[in-house]
Design an enzyme around this catalytic site. Sequence first.
Site, PDB file in Angstrom:
ATOM      1  N   ASN A   8      -3.289   8.873   0.260  1.00 37.34           N
ATOM      2  CA  ASN A   8      -2.308   9.677  -0.470  1.00 37.34           C
ATOM      3  C   ASN A   8      -2.317   9.151  -1.901  1.00 37.34           C
ATOM      4  O   ASN A   8      -1.766   8.089  -2.170  1.00 37.34           O
ATOM      5  CB  ASN A   8      -0.915   9.518   0.167  1.00 37.34           C
ATOM      6  CG  ASN A   8       0.167  10.219  -0.628  1.00 37.34           C
ATOM      7  OD1 ASN A   8      -0.121  10.960  -1.564  1.00 37.34           O
ATOM      8  ND2 ASN A   8       1.416   9.979  -0.259  1.00 37.34           N
ATOM      9  N   LYS A  35      -0.833  10.223  -4.393  1.00 39.95           N
ATOM     10  CA  LYS A  35       0.448  10.418  -5.118  1.00 39.95           C
ATOM     11  C   LYS A  35       0.154  10.923  -6.523  1.00 39.95           C
ATOM     12  O   LYS A  35      -0.785  11.693  -6.695  1.00 39.95           O
ATOM     13  CB  LYS A  35       1.261   9.112  -5.100  1.00 39.95           C
ATOM     14  CG  LYS A  35       1.424   8.559  -3.674  1.00 39.95           C
ATOM     15  CD  LYS A  35       2.448   7.480  -3.547  1.00 39.95           C
ATOM     16  CE  LYS A  35       2.527   7.032  -2.093  1.00 39.95           C
ATOM     17  NZ  LYS A  35       3.561   6.018  -1.877  1.00 39.95           N
ATOM     18  N   HIS A  87       6.993  13.770   2.811  1.00 41.51           N
ATOM     19  CA  HIS A  87       6.900  12.360   2.389  1.00 41.51           C
ATOM     20  C   HIS A  87       8.273  11.891   1.917  1.00 41.51           C
ATOM     21  O   HIS A  87       9.028  12.654   1.318  1.00 41.51           O
ATOM     22  CB  HIS A  87       5.860  12.211   1.277  1.00 41.51           C
ATOM     23  CG  HIS A  87       5.496  10.787   1.024  1.00 41.51           C
ATOM     24  ND1 HIS A  87       6.310   9.947   0.292  1.00 41.51           N
ATOM     25  CD2 HIS A  87       4.448  10.035   1.445  1.00 41.51           C
ATOM     26  CE1 HIS A  87       5.751   8.733   0.275  1.00 41.51           C
ATOM     27  NE2 HIS A  87       4.629   8.767   0.954  1.00 41.51           N
ATOM     28  N   GLU A 121       9.122  10.212  -0.519  1.00 38.09           N
ATOM     29  CA  GLU A 121       9.346  10.383  -1.963  1.00 38.09           C
ATOM     30  C   GLU A 121       9.787  11.800  -2.280  1.00 38.09           C
ATOM     31  O   GLU A 121      10.576  12.020  -3.203  1.00 38.09           O
ATOM     32  CB  GLU A 121       8.064   9.997  -2.733  1.00 38.09           C
ATOM     33  CG  GLU A 121       7.858   8.480  -2.718  1.00 38.09           C
ATOM     34  CD  GLU A 121       6.408   8.030  -2.727  1.00 38.09           C
ATOM     35  OE1 GLU A 121       5.510   8.819  -3.064  1.00 38.09           O
ATOM     36  OE2 GLU A 121       6.165   6.848  -2.374  1.00 38.09           O
ATOM     37  N   GLU A 133       6.240   6.153   8.268  1.00 41.96           N
ATOM     38  CA  GLU A 133       6.251   5.384   7.029  1.00 41.96           C
ATOM     39  C   GLU A 133       7.648   4.818   6.774  1.00 41.96           C
ATOM     40  O   GLU A 133       8.519   5.523   6.250  1.00 41.96           O
ATOM     41  CB  GLU A 133       5.858   6.281   5.844  1.00 41.96           C
ATOM     42  CG  GLU A 133       4.467   6.846   5.931  1.00 41.96           C
ATOM     43  CD  GLU A 133       3.873   7.127   4.549  1.00 41.96           C
ATOM     44  OE1 GLU A 133       2.715   6.774   4.346  1.00 41.96           O
ATOM     45  OE2 GLU A 133       4.581   7.669   3.687  1.00 41.96           O
ATOM     46  N   GLY A 168       4.871   0.885  -0.982  1.00 38.85           N
ATOM     47  CA  GLY A 168       4.653   0.396  -2.338  1.00 38.85           C
ATOM     48  C   GLY A 168       5.324  -0.937  -2.618  1.00 38.85           C
ATOM     49  O   GLY A 168       5.413  -1.370  -3.764  1.00 38.85           O
ATOM     50  N   SER A 208       2.217   0.066   2.629  1.00 36.29           N
ATOM     51  CA  SER A 208       1.517  -1.173   2.253  1.00 36.29           C
ATOM     52  C   SER A 208       0.402  -1.534   3.234  1.00 36.29           C
ATOM     53  O   SER A 208       0.116  -2.709   3.438  1.00 36.29           O
ATOM     54  CB  SER A 208       2.506  -2.338   2.095  1.00 36.29           C
ATOM     55  OG  SER A 208       3.434  -2.049   1.050  1.00 36.29           O
TER      56      SER A 208
HETATM   57  P1  13P Z   1       1.563   2.382  -0.103  1.00 39.88           P
HETATM   58  O1  13P Z   1       0.319   2.246   0.744  1.00 39.88           O
HETATM   59  O2  13P Z   1       1.272   2.332  -1.577  1.00 39.88           O
HETATM   60  O3  13P Z   1       2.655   1.483   0.330  1.00 39.88           O
HETATM   61  O4  13P Z   1       2.095   3.878   0.141  1.00 39.88           O
HETATM   62  C1  13P Z   1       2.238   4.343   1.423  1.00 39.88           C
HETATM   63  C2  13P Z   1       2.522   5.790   1.364  1.00 39.88           C
HETATM   64  O5  13P Z   1       3.581   6.204   0.934  1.00 39.88           O
HETATM   65  C3  13P Z   1       1.478   6.713   1.812  1.00 39.88           C
HETATM   66  O6  13P Z   1       1.974   8.009   1.918  1.00 39.88           O
END
Ligand code: 13P
Length: 250
Positions: A9, A11, A94, A96, A166, A172, A212
Amino acid sequence: MGKYIIAGNWKMNKLPSETYAFVKEIAAATEGAQCEVVCCTPFVCLSEAVKAAEGTHVKIGAENLHFEDKGAYTGEVSADMLVDLKVDYVIIGHSERRQYFAETDETVNLKIKKALAKGLIPIVCVGESLEQREAGVTMELITGQIEKAFDGITAADAEKVVVAYEPIWAIGTGKTATADQAEEVCAGIRAVLAKLYSDSSAKKVTIQYGGSMNAGNAQELLSKPDIDGGLIGGASLKSADFATIVAAAK
Ligand code: 13P
């Protein structure tokens, strides 16, 4: 259990002008992969990503879509538009998007239905916040998210859905869930699906862990019976790291 899928992803990272070369790099680095390899990119990168992935094993996904077919929805992107670009996957719900863009369990459900109706494979994200984990309501919260996400979806369609667990506190932050914590929730998600549908349907669903996940911890997480892959943020932006995760998925 479900088919192994490692999905990046991106982002809001990478430029359209960087995309073609980077997807080619991912394809080369993950050649011979024993799992499905997916790059989910920003909308504006998709067309270059699809071009680069053509003739390789890499599949391309979007990071969102709108649930209506078309019309006066300024700034939105429809399932038909993604299908027209030859995109295969789409991330839905997601954390976010739930946190910053008013995504709700209801819009997640509408988006999953639309994606399935148009032949896109939804990667549906669920997960708890740190407060919810500390309050001991993780599984209750995730059960609710799964029940609402799959509301009105047939067993045949449900088997096509990818679920990504997640935990918000692990995204992150460099703070990964332990393999046991991740397995506990992924197994819990499969149990909810078994209750909604059947054991056999639940076993066909790919359940990923995300948060992560990196080259160092992927192997342990992926060795768990109910973790069928990963949804990778930061580590999907470096081809060598992403390739190490892909290699751990077999
Ligand atoms: P990270 O791997 O950067 O923690 O992000 C995970 C994520 O949100 C994947 O959709």
